[in-house]
Scaffold this active site. Structure first.
Site, PDB file in Angstrom:
ATOM      1  N   ASP A   1      -8.958  -0.912  -5.926  1.00 16.94           N
ATOM      2  CA  ASP A   1      -9.773   0.479  -5.168  1.00 16.94           C
ATOM      3  C   ASP A   1      -9.104   1.770  -5.622  1.00 16.94           C
ATOM      4  O   ASP A   1      -7.605   1.852  -5.445  1.00 16.94           O
ATOM      5  CB  ASP A   1      -9.603   0.177  -3.579  1.00 16.94           C
ATOM      6  CG  ASP A   1      -9.012   0.013  -3.369  1.00 16.94           C
ATOM      7  OD1 ASP A   1      -7.502  -0.635  -3.816  1.00 16.94           O
ATOM      8  OD2 ASP A   1      -8.860   0.135  -2.096  1.00 16.94           O
ATOM      9  N   GLU A   2      -9.562   2.733  -5.256  1.00 19.67           N
ATOM     10  CA  GLU A   2      -9.162   3.778  -4.618  1.00 19.67           C
ATOM     11  C   GLU A   2      -8.113   4.446  -5.680  1.00 19.67           C
ATOM     12  O   GLU A   2      -6.872   5.197  -5.177  1.00 19.67           O
ATOM     13  CB  GLU A   2      -8.914   4.347  -3.632  1.00 19.67           C
ATOM     14  CG  GLU A   2     -10.202   3.819  -2.791  1.00 19.67           C
ATOM     15  CD  GLU A   2      -9.504   4.389  -1.094  1.00 19.67           C
ATOM     16  OE1 GLU A   2     -10.929   3.992  -0.211  1.00 19.67           O
ATOM     17  OE2 GLU A   2      -9.000   3.365  -1.126  1.00 19.67           O
TER      18      GLU A   2
ATOM     19  N   TRP B   1      -7.994  -2.947   8.441  1.00 15.06           N
ATOM     20  CA  TRP B   1      -7.125  -2.085   8.014  1.00 15.06           C
ATOM     21  C   TRP B   1      -6.378  -1.734   9.154  1.00 15.06           C
ATOM     22  O   TRP B   1      -6.704  -1.322  10.553  1.00 15.06           O
ATOM     23  CB  TRP B   1      -8.184  -1.109   6.972  1.00 15.06           C
ATOM     24  CG  TRP B   1      -8.494  -0.991   6.255  1.00 15.06           C
ATOM     25  CD1 TRP B   1     -10.047  -1.919   6.435  1.00 15.06           C
ATOM     26  CD2 TRP B   1      -8.389  -1.673   4.358  1.00 15.06           C
ATOM     27  NE1 TRP B   1     -10.382  -2.246   5.060  1.00 15.06           N
ATOM     28  CE2 TRP B   1      -9.165  -2.268   3.403  1.00 15.06           C
ATOM     29  CE3 TRP B   1      -7.124  -2.106   4.012  1.00 15.06           C
ATOM     30  CZ2 TRP B   1      -8.903  -2.690   2.331  1.00 15.06           C
ATOM     31  CZ3 TRP B   1      -6.544  -2.306   3.229  1.00 15.06           C
ATOM     32  CH2 TRP B   1      -7.459  -2.905   1.968  1.00 15.06           C
ATOM     33  N   THR B   2      -5.716  -1.468   8.824  1.00 14.20           N
ATOM     34  CA  THR B   2      -4.503  -1.142  10.190  1.00 14.20           C
ATOM     35  C   THR B   2      -4.254   0.911  10.952  1.00 14.20           C
ATOM     36  O   THR B   2      -3.473   0.465  11.524  1.00 14.20           O
ATOM     37  CB  THR B   2      -3.131  -2.357  10.182  1.00 14.20           C
ATOM     38  OG1 THR B   2      -2.767  -1.793  10.045  1.00 14.20           O
ATOM     39  CG2 THR B   2      -4.107  -3.229  10.405  1.00 14.20           C
ATOM     40  N   GLU B   3      -4.653   1.444  10.024  1.00 15.74           N
ATOM     41  CA  GLU B   3      -4.023   2.859   9.898  1.00 15.74           C
ATOM     42  C   GLU B   3      -3.746   3.320  11.315  1.00 15.74           C
ATOM     43  O   GLU B   3      -2.935   4.223  12.276  1.00 15.74           O
ATOM     44  CB  GLU B   3      -5.331   3.807   9.614  1.00 15.74           C
ATOM     45  CG  GLU B   3      -4.913   3.479   7.856  1.00 15.74           C
ATOM     46  CD  GLU B   3      -6.327   3.111   7.169  1.00 15.74           C
ATOM     47  OE1 GLU B   3      -6.252   1.866   7.520  1.00 15.74           O
ATOM     48  OE2 GLU B   3      -6.330   3.586   5.821  1.00 15.74           O
TER      49      GLU B   3
ATOM     50  N   TYR C   1     -16.522  -4.320   8.209  1.00 10.65           N
ATOM     51  CA  TYR C   1     -15.140  -3.694   8.251  1.00 10.65           C
ATOM     52  C   TYR C   1     -14.703  -3.171   9.828  1.00 10.65           C
ATOM     53  O   TYR C   1     -15.398  -2.342  10.479  1.00 10.65           O
ATOM     54  CB  TYR C   1     -15.368  -1.915   7.539  1.00 10.65           C
ATOM     55  CG  TYR C   1     -14.913  -2.099   6.339  1.00 10.65           C
ATOM     56  CD1 TYR C   1     -14.747  -3.276   5.693  1.00 10.65           C
ATOM     57  CD2 TYR C   1     -13.525  -1.156   5.444  1.00 10.65           C
ATOM     58  CE1 TYR C   1     -14.542  -3.289   4.360  1.00 10.65           C
ATOM     59  CE2 TYR C   1     -13.139  -0.988   4.575  1.00 10.65           C
ATOM     60  CZ  TYR C   1     -13.897  -2.067   3.696  1.00 10.65           C
ATOM     61  OH  TYR C   1     -12.680  -2.218   1.811  1.00 10.65           O
ATOM     62  N   PHE C   2     -13.896  -4.050  10.234  1.00 12.39           N
ATOM     63  CA  PHE C   2     -13.590  -4.184  11.479  1.00 12.39           C
ATOM     64  C   PHE C   2     -12.745  -3.094  11.972  1.00 12.39           C
ATOM     65  O   PHE C   2     -12.439  -3.249  13.557  1.00 12.39           O
ATOM     66  CB  PHE C   2     -13.242  -5.572  11.686  1.00 12.39           C
ATOM     67  CG  PHE C   2     -14.553  -6.600  11.489  1.00 12.39           C
ATOM     68  CD1 PHE C   2     -15.465  -6.506  11.479  1.00 12.39           C
ATOM     69  CD2 PHE C   2     -13.990  -8.418  12.261  1.00 12.39           C
ATOM     70  CE1 PHE C   2     -16.347  -7.477  11.678  1.00 12.39           C
ATOM     71  CE2 PHE C   2     -14.796  -9.322  12.115  1.00 12.39           C
ATOM     72  CZ  PHE C   2     -16.417  -8.771  11.527  1.00 12.39           C
ATOM     73  N   ASP C   3     -12.194  -1.997  10.965  1.00 13.12           N
ATOM     74  CA  ASP C   3     -11.648  -1.488  11.613  1.00 13.12           C
ATOM     75  C   ASP C   3     -12.528  -0.068  12.362  1.00 13.12           C
ATOM     76  O   ASP C   3     -11.869   1.510  12.796  1.00 13.12           O
ATOM     77  CB  ASP C   3     -10.638  -0.431  10.877  1.00 13.12           C
ATOM     78  CG  ASP C   3     -11.903   0.014   9.234  1.00 13.12           C
ATOM     79  OD1 ASP C   3     -12.731  -0.717   9.014  1.00 13.12           O
ATOM     80  OD2 ASP C   3     -10.643   0.649   8.344  1.00 13.12           O
TER      81      ASP C   3
ATOM     82  N   ASP D   1       0.896  -0.740   0.261  1.00 11.61           N
ATOM     83  CA  ASP D   1       0.271  -0.160   0.109  1.00 11.61           C
ATOM     84  C   ASP D   1       1.159   1.105   0.239  1.00 11.61           C
ATOM     85  O   ASP D   1       2.032   1.041   0.120  1.00 11.61           O
ATOM     86  CB  ASP D   1      -1.310   0.352   1.218  1.00 11.61           C
ATOM     87  CG  ASP D   1      -2.254   0.542   1.112  1.00 11.61           C
ATOM     88  OD1 ASP D   1      -2.313   2.302   0.899  1.00 11.61           O
ATOM     89  OD2 ASP D   1      -3.213   0.078   0.964  1.00 11.61           O
TER      90      ASP D   1
ATOM     91  N   TRP E   1     -16.617  -4.042  -1.480  1.00 14.16           N
ATOM     92  CA  TRP E   1     -16.309  -3.521  -0.208  1.00 14.16           C
ATOM     93  C   TRP E   1     -17.171  -1.759  -0.172  1.00 14.16           C
ATOM     94  O   TRP E   1     -17.874  -1.967   1.285  1.00 14.16           O
ATOM     95  CB  TRP E   1     -15.087  -2.909  -0.544  1.00 14.16           C
ATOM     96  CG  TRP E   1     -14.493  -2.185  -0.830  1.00 14.16           C
ATOM     97  CD1 TRP E   1     -14.556  -1.812  -2.537  1.00 14.16           C
ATOM     98  CD2 TRP E   1     -14.163  -0.982  -0.582  1.00 14.16           C
ATOM     99  NE1 TRP E   1     -13.984  -1.296  -2.907  1.00 14.16           N
ATOM    100  CE2 TRP E   1     -13.355  -0.101  -1.539  1.00 14.16           C
ATOM    101  CE3 TRP E   1     -14.287  -0.289   0.435  1.00 14.16           C
ATOM    102  CZ2 TRP E   1     -13.240   1.880  -2.107  1.00 14.16           C
ATOM    103  CZ3 TRP E   1     -13.765   1.582   0.566  1.00 14.16           C
ATOM    104  CH2 TRP E   1     -13.065   2.173  -0.264  1.00 14.16           C
TER     105      TRP E   1
ATOM    106  N   HIS F   1      -2.800   3.235  -4.856  1.00 15.95           N
ATOM    107  CA  HIS F   1      -1.900   2.517  -3.317  1.00 15.95           C
ATOM    108  C   HIS F   1      -0.770   2.311  -3.190  1.00 15.95           C
ATOM    109  O   HIS F   1      -0.677   1.194  -2.574  1.00 15.95           O
ATOM    110  CB  HIS F   1      -3.096   1.901  -2.570  1.00 15.95           C
ATOM    111  CG  HIS F   1      -4.182   1.875  -2.275  1.00 15.95           C
ATOM    112  ND1 HIS F   1      -4.351   3.358  -0.875  1.00 15.95           N
ATOM    113  CD2 HIS F   1      -5.554   1.947  -2.524  1.00 15.95           C
ATOM    114  CE1 HIS F   1      -5.296   3.142  -0.939  1.00 15.95           C
ATOM    115  NE2 HIS F   1      -6.396   3.119  -1.514  1.00 15.95           N
TER     116      HIS F   1
HETATM  117  C1  ACM Z   1     -11.050  -0.099   0.647  1.00 16.16           C
HETATM  118  O1  ACM Z   1     -11.265  -0.414   1.926  1.00 16.16           O
HETATM  119  N1  ACM Z   1     -10.133   0.577   0.006  1.00 16.16           N
HETATM  120  C2  ACM Z   1     -10.646  -1.652  -0.590  1.00 16.16           C
END
Ligand code: ACM
Ligand code: ZN
Length: 745
Positions: A314-315, A456-458, A406-408, A179, A381, A252
């Site tokens: 994505d994105e 996602w671990t931000e 989304y477990f974040d 990423d 997603w 990313h």
């Molecule tokens: C994502 O959460 N950008 C796949």
């Protein structure tokens, strides 16, 4: 003001003696009378067990100080491989010993994990309920994803993560290896990917949206050598977990471009960013970049035997592609109409490359834009729409919508929840998930492979924190992925609390206690609202019913079954604070008195399912969100126009509207451009009475001419698009609304 106040305590009469302790709940479980008991040794006949399985069992039993000894004759646990079916089903029959039968190594492994969950300790005696179990999984893709780019986790920590997955019968580990903030896999042909791309010089402190942004100026990073990757893939395989690598493209990709700027559109050298988000600099679509990607994937394929290779997708903002002569040239040569088609071309090249090598690509649902590549599977997603669309096109799909997976996101509204990206996903909501949306026609449902939760671990810098976010929510999700007939949520919760917090502890897995805190439920009743505090145990339910508004609310509401109580403290004239002294944490809700409490509102534009907590009642429940943003407080909309009709009474004269909005541009939440109010007595003829501009963050007081009518229509017009230069630029912004109340004098 006169008002009524009543209070009930509900006690569950359900007994728990016939509860199946296993999660995910087996397809069939019947409990017989009595227990199979033993002291500290179990004999096992392990014929036909897969390699390593006996050691796995032995290792787990040793956590309870039980020794496993292998015997030839009759044993306490007899594993019996049965020929015939190539499926993953198994049976366990416990009487004077336990007989476990299975067809495949997977079946044996699942049986073993179920067996481990049956054991109970009582001092030095162990016991297993006499029972019969038949079981098999519903979906073939039962995944957990882990982002190791935003924060890095050691091989030892990843193994711990995989161990936990195995205990609960997950079978796909989606390893998000690359990423913007770090490239984490050794690629021998491109050593700078890890020499440069695996490290950043700073990391943003606090939330992405905090202003001003502050950074910790410390080098951070790490990567996995190919040897470590091989070891990890083998480790997971022994636990019947397939590792799906993700190599992100074309977006990313800032970490890779920091190492090899020649694969970007501009060639400009930039650092590995210490900020989260979506960046304009992505891989250029020129031939050299595609060759680089294929070379990277060649090494990846040697390390990962999985059928599916995740390529991200994505994105990926198209800004640089629009301004790059090389990209424009690729479009011209290939007759591509726009940059979305260019992305499809890019993904298509990779699809063909992987297909030729006997593999399949899977990507985030953006890969649908510009046309789906022939062999691609889609991971949905941004809601379920992408998954539905792909399934209808006969493409395989893994469901992982933010709303449920989304477990974040936050798992409760309590102050003690550690900083998270936003969103609100409590255990019960995860539990409600069904990976097969009704919108998929029957004949296409077979294309849904299963589901997956993403971490996602931000905002998670340790494995302890990752586990806190993953558990117990992963247990709720696996119920939807494994069970053909999952029990209702309250039954699951009882089993979870009775058996699995201790099981998680036994296995050294951290988990959130959020589910123990009472959840405030608010419902409409005649003339007002009703409050209910729903604790994790049935005897922690406090029901407070009121048919009028708050003044005179009692200071204390006590559960008659215990000395636990809730406190209400009056903070100001019309504002009350609800406190609880029975938990380690405080839950503070500000209640406002308002004449519009519980008033009926008809949404012409429904809220987005992701931010639809309690529907229209959220706007008239007397709870003002203020600065809070854990996702449950606000109603979120993502529409070009938002309309709602409030039922009033033509004798009720009002002269203005109070309405609360949130602004958080970092989270793509913008203030609306304009708020209009119309009145009508018949819902047909509408007269405009207000046009409000200059909307502020917080509560807005919008005055209009003193009016009375049967219906008031509130029409909110957001900005057409997020302005250029901001995250999400060019897309429709979110509009977040809370309390509305009419001004009377
Ligand atoms: C994502 O959460 N950008 C796949
Ligand atoms: Zn380019």
């Amino acid at each position: 003001m006169k008002f009524l106040f009543t209070f009930f305590v509900l006690i569950s009469a359900a007994t728990s003696s016939s509860q199946c302790p296993i999660i995910p709940t087996p397809d069939h479980f019947s409990e017989h009378t009595g227990f199979f008991t033993f002291s500290d040794t179990l004999s096992v006949k392990a014929d036909g067990l897969p390699a390593g399985a006996k050691d796995y069992l032995s290792m787990h039993l040793s956590k309870r100080a039980i020794t496993l000894v292998e015997v030839d004759g009759r044993a306490d646990i007899q594993f019996e491989a049965v020929a015939g079916k190539p499926d993953f089903s198994y049976k366990i029959h416990v009487d004077s010993n336990a007989v476990v039968s299975f067809y495949t190594p997977e079946g044996a492994f699942y049986a073993m994990n179920s067996f481990l969950q049956l054991i109970r300790n009582e001092k030095t005696i162990y016991k297993i309920p006499k029972c019969s179990i038949r079981d098999q999984p519903k979906f073939g893709w039962r995944g957990l994803h882990l982002d190791v780019s935003r924060h890095f986790f050691s091989v030892k920590e990843i193994k711990k993560f995989i161990d936990a997955m195995a205990l609960y019968k997950f079978n796909k580990f989606h390893w998000h290896l690359t990423d913007d903030q770090g490239w984490r896999i050794e690629i021998k042909k491109f050593p700078k990917l890890t020499q440069i791309g695996a490290y950043r010089d700073s990391t943003v402190i606090g939330h992405y949206s905090d202003e001003p942004r502050k950074y910790k100026a410390q080098r951070y990073g790490g990567y996995y050598t190919q040897e470590e990757v091989r070891d990890l893939v083998a480790y997971a395989k022994q636990r019947f977990i397939e590792v799906i690598p993700e190599i992100e493209m074309p977006g990313h990709s800032r970490a890779a471009l920091a190492a090899y700027p020649e694969f970007s559109c501009t060639g400009k050298k930039q650092e590995v960013p210490g900020l989260w988000g979506v960046f304009n600099d992505i891989y250029c679509s020129k031939e050299e970049t595609l060759r680089f990607m294929k070379d990277v994937l060649t090494e990846v394929l040697e390390l990962f035997p999985a059928d599916y290779i995740h390529i991200g997708g994505d994105e990926a903002p198209k800004f640089q592609w629009e301004h790059c002569s090389a990209c424009q040239n690729v479009m011209k040569i290939n007759g591509l109409a726009d940059e979305h088609e260019l992305q499809s071309y890019f993904i298509g090249e990779i699809d063909a490359f992987l297909t030729q090598r006997g593999r399949k690509i899977i990507g985030w649902d953006e890969i649908l834009e510009g046309g789906l590549s022939p062999n691609a599977a889609v991971m949905s997603w941004r809601g379920e729409k992408g998954g539905i669309e792909a399934a209808k096109q006969s493409h395989y799909v893994v469901m992982s919508p933010t709303t449920y997976c989304y477990f974040d996101y936050y798992q409760s509204s309590y102050d003690s929840e550690p900083l998270a990206i936003g969103g609100y996903l409590p255990l019960e909501k995860v539990y409600d998930y069904d990976p097969i949306p009704d919108e998929i026609p029957e004949e296409y449902k077979k294309f849904v492979l299963g589901g997956q939760a993403n971490l996602w671990t931000e905002y998670m810098s340790s494995m302890d924190h990752v586990e806190y976010m993953a558990y117990p929510r992963a247990l709720a999700l696996i119920q939807s992925l494994w069970c053909f007939n999952k029990p209702d949520y309250r039954s699951f919760l009882k089993v979870y609390l009775r058996f699995h917090e201790s099981y998680l502890k036994l296995n050294d897995i951290n988990f959130a206690r959020s589910v123990h805190y009472p959840d405030l439920k608010i419902a409409r009743v005649e003339g007002g609202i009703e409050l209910q505090f729903l604790g994790s145990n049935a005897n922690e339910i406090f029901t407070v019913k009121r048919t009028s508004m708050v003044q005179g609310i009692p200071e204390k509401v006590t559960n008659s079954n215990s000395d636990k109580h809730m406190l209400f403290s009056k903070k100001a004239h019309d504002r009350f604070e609800l406190l609880s002294d029975q938990f380690d944490d405080t839950l503070v809700y500000d209640f406002y008195t308002t004449k519009d409490l519980g008033r009926e509102i008809e949404f012409i534009t429904p809220p987005h399912p992701k931010y639809d907590h309690n529907g229209s009642l959220n706007l008239v429940d007397g709870v003002w969100s203020g600065e809070k943003f854990k996702g449950s407080e606000w109603l979120g909309f993502r529409d070009t126009i938002i309309e709602m009709i409030v039922e009033m009474n033509d004798s009720d004269f009002v002269e203005g509207l109070e309405i609360g909005f949130k602004e958080d541009n970092g989270s793509w939440i913008y203030l609306p451009h304009i708020v209009r109010v119309y009145v009508s007595d018949d819902k047909i003829q509408w007269k405009e009475i207000l046009r409000g501009f200059d909307i502020q963050s917080g509560i807005n007081k919008l005055n209009f001419k003193r009016s009375a009518a049967n219906y008031f229509k509130v029409e909110i017009k957001p900005l057409d698009a997020i302005p250029f230069g901001n995250g999400g630029a060019g897309t429709l912004p979110w509009t977040f609304i809370d309390e509305i109340q009419f001004i009377r004098n």
